[in-house]
Motif scaffolding. Structure first.
Motif, PDB file in Angstrom:
ATOM      1  N   VAL A 296       0.813  -1.132  -0.135  1.00 23.67           N
ATOM      2  CA  VAL A 296      -0.104   0.043  -0.009  1.00 23.67           C
ATOM      3  C   VAL A 296       0.842   1.239   0.015  1.00 23.67           C
ATOM      4  O   VAL A 296       0.438   2.216  -0.749  1.00 23.67           O
ATOM      5  CB  VAL A 296      -0.902   0.000   1.164  1.00 23.67           C
TER       6      VAL A 296
ATOM      7  N   TYR B 257      -5.488  -1.944  -4.921  1.00 24.03           N
ATOM      8  CA  TYR B 257      -4.930  -0.690  -4.598  1.00 24.03           C
ATOM      9  C   TYR B 257      -4.477  -0.183  -5.865  1.00 24.03           C
ATOM     10  O   TYR B 257      -3.550  -0.776  -6.531  1.00 24.03           O
ATOM     11  CB  TYR B 257      -3.995  -0.490  -3.415  1.00 24.03           C
TER      12      TYR B 257
ATOM     13  N   ALA C 122      -9.856   1.389  -1.830  1.00 21.99           N
ATOM     14  CA  ALA C 122      -9.530   0.621  -2.874  1.00 21.99           C
ATOM     15  C   ALA C 122     -10.949  -0.230  -3.214  1.00 21.99           C
ATOM     16  O   ALA C 122     -11.769   0.026  -2.883  1.00 21.99           O
ATOM     17  CB  ALA C 122      -8.649  -0.226  -2.635  1.00 21.99           C
TER      18      ALA C 122
END
Length: 286
Positions: A135, A263, A157
């Motif tokens: 991330v 993501y 996300a």
């Protein structure tokens, strides 16, 4: 009498309702209003002449006809996406950087091979790290996208799918009966599986200890097979040599579900990155 042609958008809405378990969540996934989702489901049921969903007190469940329709719907959506990709006139090229948790890499070769076949001019780079690191790398622009695990209470996300966490042992092992409970887990503060399991144990005041820590599920698996500890996983990670423990029977607390999310970077995505993201959504959701 002419057979009605099924609407792909209605099929897509039906799949979203089944996978998310509610009209509200399906509407959010599809970026539709809840009334639009309901109308599309009604249109599909009218075209097929059957009820596809049964409403219980807490959940939406597909009927027998709904379960059969679900398989066809997913295949029709897959073929539609594949056809659009095949007939695209622009040759996609460039580089895409994808991040994966190390233990998920085992489940992605088919998807990555399909992407490589569709887009031979694209250079694909795959990195394996823990979800928290991935991330951060997406946010920093070091990679284009990442498939990560997150606790279901978190947001952000694209939700790919939701999996239940399960306690895992070896057949015949009595490790789950020991006090305190020996756990084979990933290191602290980097794994949502561990955080969810230890939180459940602490909430029920069930004593536990960290018996073995590793960054690789293969090492945790070996410890469990030796009867030294239990671990936590999602069902797709549990092979025939392992056994899922039912919480009530094992005297362990129930575990929450975990989200698998995609993501993506905040900047403008390349055509190659968009194509890979679409394929990931198609394959993992289905």
């Amino acid at each position: 009498m002419r057979t009605p042609v099924l609407d792909l958008k209605a099929l897509q809405s039906f799949v979203a309702i089944v996978e998310t378990g509610s009209f509200t969540a399906a509407a959010q996934r599809m970026s539709y209003s809840q009334s639009a989702i309901s109308m599309q489901l009604q249109r599909l049921e009218d075209a097929l002449g059957v009820a596809l969903l049964a409403r219980t007190s807490r959940h939406l469940q597909p009927t027998r006809a709904g379960r059969e329709t679900l398989g066809y719907a997913r295949e029709m959506l897959r073929l539609s996406s594949e056809l659009q990709q095949r007939l695209s006139h622009s040759e996609i090229a460039g580089k895409v950087r994808l991040g994966l948790p190390a233990d998920f890499a085992l489940y992605m070769p088919g998807t990555l091979a399909q992407f490589a076949e569709r887009h031979p001019q694209v250079e694909l780079e795959v990195r394996s790290e823990f979800s928290v690191t991935l991330v951060e790398q997406v946010a920093a622009g070091d990679i284009d996208m990442a498939i990560v695990t997150r606790e279901s209470k978190e947001t952000g996300a694209d939700l790919l799918r939701r999996e239940p966490l399960v306690w895992v042992t070896a057949p015949g092992s009595r490790a789950h009966l020991r006090d305190p409970l020996p756990l084979a887990t990933w290191p602290r503060d980097i794994c949502s599986f561990r955080a969810a399991a230890t939180a459940a144990l602490d909430a029920t005041e069930h004593p536990w200890r960290s018996a073995y820590e590793s960054q690789a599920f293969g090492a945790l698996r070996a410890t469990v097979l030796a009867g030294l500890a239990v671990t936590i996983a999602i069902p797709t990670m549990v092979d025939p040599e392992l056994q899922i423990l039912e919480p009530d029977e094992a005297g362990l607390p129930a575990l929450p579900s975990i989200d698998i999310r995609l993501y993506r970077g905040s900047g403008r995505a390349t055509q190659a990155a968009d194509s890979l993201a679409e394929l990931i959504v198609e394959r993992i959701r289905n």
